[in-house]
Motif scaffolding. Structure first.
Motif, PDB file in Angstrom:
ATOM      1  N   GLN A   1     -11.983   7.543 -61.051  1.00  0.00           N
ATOM      2  CA  GLN A   1     -12.040   8.857 -61.699  1.00  0.00           C
ATOM      3  C   GLN A   1     -10.996   9.820 -61.162  1.00  0.00           C
ATOM      4  N   ASN A   2     -10.445   9.542 -59.984  1.00  0.00           N
ATOM      5  CA  ASN A   2      -9.440  10.432 -59.400  1.00  0.00           C
ATOM      6  C   ASN A   2      -8.047   9.934 -59.736  1.00  0.00           C
ATOM      7  N   ARG A   3      -7.578  10.293 -60.887  1.00  0.00           N
ATOM      8  CA  ARG A   3      -6.255   9.876 -61.342  1.00  0.00           C
ATOM      9  C   ARG A   3      -5.218  10.828 -60.754  1.00  0.00           C
ATOM     10  N   MET A   4      -4.306  10.255 -59.947  1.00  0.00           N
ATOM     11  CA  MET A   4      -3.320  11.100 -59.276  1.00  0.00           C
ATOM     12  C   MET A   4      -1.941  10.449 -59.334  1.00  0.00           C
ATOM     13  N   ASN A   5      -0.932  11.263 -59.064  1.00  0.00           N
ATOM     14  CA  ASN A   5       0.416  10.710 -58.951  1.00  0.00           C
ATOM     15  C   ASN A   5       0.616  10.192 -57.523  1.00  0.00           C
ATOM     16  N   LYS A   6       1.784   9.627 -57.265  1.00  0.00           N
ATOM     17  CA  LYS A   6       2.063   8.997 -55.973  1.00  0.00           C
ATOM     18  C   LYS A   6       1.920   9.972 -54.802  1.00  0.00           C
ATOM     19  N   GLU A   7       2.453  11.162 -54.948  1.00  0.00           N
ATOM     20  CA  GLU A   7       2.418  12.146 -53.865  1.00  0.00           C
ATOM     21  C   GLU A   7       0.988  12.567 -53.545  1.00  0.00           C
ATOM     22  N   ARG A   8       0.187  12.775 -54.581  1.00  0.00           N
ATOM     23  CA  ARG A   8      -1.205  13.196 -54.351  1.00  0.00           C
ATOM     24  C   ARG A   8      -2.024  12.068 -53.723  1.00  0.00           C
ATOM     25  N   TRP A   9      -1.746  10.796 -54.120  1.00  0.00           N
ATOM     26  CA  TRP A   9      -2.465   9.680 -53.487  1.00  0.00           C
ATOM     27  C   TRP A   9      -2.114   9.606 -52.008  1.00  0.00           C
ATOM     28  N   LYS A  10      -0.829   9.781 -51.685  1.00  0.00           N
ATOM     29  CA  LYS A  10      -0.416   9.771 -50.271  1.00  0.00           C
ATOM     30  C   LYS A  10      -1.117  10.885 -49.498  1.00  0.00           C
ATOM     31  N   ALA A  11      -1.162  12.072 -50.089  1.00  0.00           N
ATOM     32  CA  ALA A  11      -1.819  13.206 -49.431  1.00  0.00           C
ATOM     33  C   ALA A  11      -3.311  12.943 -49.256  1.00  0.00           C
ATOM     34  N   THR A  12      -3.926  12.321 -50.244  1.00  0.00           N
ATOM     35  CA  THR A  12      -5.360  12.008 -50.159  1.00  0.00           C
ATOM     36  C   THR A  12      -5.617  10.977 -49.070  1.00  0.00           C
ATOM     37  N   ILE A  13      -4.766   9.980 -48.980  1.00  0.00           N
ATOM     38  CA  ILE A  13      -4.906   8.963 -47.930  1.00  0.00           C
ATOM     39  C   ILE A  13      -4.733   9.604 -46.561  1.00  0.00           C
ATOM     40  N   ARG A  14      -3.755  10.490 -46.410  1.00  0.00           N
ATOM     41  CA  ARG A  14      -3.558  11.181 -45.127  1.00  0.00           C
ATOM     42  C   ARG A  14      -4.793  12.004 -44.765  1.00  0.00           C
ATOM     43  N   TRP A  15      -5.353  12.689 -45.768  1.00  0.00           N
ATOM     44  CA  TRP A  15      -6.554  13.477 -45.529  1.00  0.00           C
ATOM     45  C   TRP A  15      -7.706  12.577 -45.071  1.00  0.00           C
ATOM     46  N   MET A  16      -7.874  11.425 -45.730  1.00  0.00           N
ATOM     47  CA  MET A  16      -8.937  10.500 -45.331  1.00  0.00           C
ATOM     48  C   MET A  16      -8.696   9.965 -43.916  1.00  0.00           C
ATOM     49  N   GLN A  17      -7.441   9.739 -43.566  1.00  0.00           N
ATOM     50  CA  GLN A  17      -7.135   9.258 -42.218  1.00  0.00           C
ATOM     51  C   GLN A  17      -7.406  10.336 -41.171  1.00  0.00           C
ATOM     52  N   GLU A  18      -7.097  11.574 -41.496  1.00  0.00           N
ATOM     53  CA  GLU A  18      -7.264  12.665 -40.531  1.00  0.00           C
ATOM     54  C   GLU A  18      -8.713  13.130 -40.399  1.00  0.00           C
ATOM     55  N   THR A  19      -9.474  13.073 -41.498  1.00  0.00           N
ATOM     56  CA  THR A  19     -10.821  13.648 -41.462  1.00  0.00           C
ATOM     57  C   THR A  19     -11.956  12.653 -41.661  1.00  0.00           C
ATOM     58  N   GLN A  20     -11.674  11.484 -42.235  1.00  0.00           N
ATOM     59  CA  GLN A  20     -12.743  10.547 -42.581  1.00  0.00           C
ATOM     60  C   GLN A  20     -12.639   9.213 -41.835  1.00  0.00           C
ATOM     61  N   ASN A  21     -11.772   9.144 -40.838  1.00  0.00           N
ATOM     62  CA  ASN A  21     -11.582   7.937 -40.014  1.00  0.00           C
ATOM     63  C   ASN A  21     -11.080   6.731 -40.797  1.00  0.00           C
ATOM     64  N   LEU A  22     -10.280   6.958 -41.824  1.00  0.00           N
ATOM     65  CA  LEU A  22      -9.651   5.843 -42.522  1.00  0.00           C
ATOM     66  C   LEU A  22      -8.595   5.239 -41.599  1.00  0.00           C
ATOM     67  N   TRP A  23      -8.594   3.929 -41.525  1.00  0.00           N
ATOM     68  CA  TRP A  23      -7.657   3.207 -40.680  1.00  0.00           C
ATOM     69  C   TRP A  23      -6.250   3.249 -41.272  1.00  0.00           C
ATOM     70  N   ASP A  24      -5.262   2.859 -40.485  1.00  0.00           N
ATOM     71  CA  ASP A  24      -3.871   2.767 -40.942  1.00  0.00           C
ATOM     72  C   ASP A  24      -3.779   1.617 -41.934  1.00  0.00           C
ATOM     73  N   LEU A  25      -3.334   1.880 -43.128  1.00  0.00           N
ATOM     74  CA  LEU A  25      -3.270   0.859 -44.173  1.00  0.00           C
ATOM     75  C   LEU A  25      -2.047  -0.038 -44.040  1.00  0.00           C
ATOM     76  N   GLY A  26      -1.075   0.368 -43.238  1.00  0.00           N
ATOM     77  CA  GLY A  26       0.116  -0.444 -43.027  1.00  0.00           C
ATOM     78  C   GLY A  26       0.846  -0.710 -44.328  1.00  0.00           C
ATOM     79  N   LYS A  27       1.267  -1.972 -44.525  1.00  0.00           N
ATOM     80  CA  LYS A  27       2.013  -2.336 -45.734  1.00  0.00           C
ATOM     81  C   LYS A  27       1.150  -2.269 -46.991  1.00  0.00           C
TER      82      LYS A  27
END
Length: 162
Positions: A102-128
């Protein structure tokens, strides 16, 4: 006239408060136990849990777990395309696939969302896998152009009565 001793009153109130809290706690524990007894009257959850207890497993066929029908991954609803399994393995560990879809985003917004999850939700480093996942999501779930608002469809109109 004698003045009331406020310290003594405070101590009596604290004692009364502690007794009240203890009584409420005991009543709550008793109520939970009673509810559990109503749900499981045989107390089967507490029986035969030793080292010799029989373990019951529900068979899951491997074919059904990652089954694809009409280009859709049945278990998650993701589109079957390159990067789907990386997305399933990394995104659905923490939340529903529907939340991702349901969260349709462009590349930049997905990157920002992943960074937010890593900083606040303990998402691990996704690497490659990060670029693979983002490419999958942007390709298969791009942002929708909505304009000012989405067009209303399948509306069942009715007339207001006076």
């Amino acid at each position: 006239m004698k003045k009331p001793n406020h310290d003594k009153l405070k101590q009596e109130f604290r004692g009364f408060y502690r007794v009240l809290i203890l009584t409420c706690t005991i009543v709550a524990i008793f109520a939970v136990g009673l509810i559990y007894l109503l749900v499981d009257p045989d107390l089967s959850a507490f029986k035969n849990n030793g080292p010799d207890a029989e373990i019951v497993t529900v068979p899951v066929e491997e074919d059904d777990f990652d089954k694809i029908e009409n280009g859709i991954h049945v278990r998650t609803g993701f589109v079957d395309a390159p990067g789907m399994m990386e997305t399933v393995q990394n995104c659905t560990n923490c939340h529903s696939a529907k939340l991702v879809i349901q969260n349709r985003m462009n590349k930049e917004r997905w990157k920002a969302t992943i960074r937010w999850m890593q900083e606040t939700q303990n998402l691990w480093d996704l690497g490659k896998n990060e670029d693979i996942i983002i490419d999958y999501l942007v390709t298969n779930y791009p942002p929708k152009k909505k304009g000012r608002r989405e067009v209303l469809t399948d509306i069942d109109w009715y007339e207001l009565k006076d």
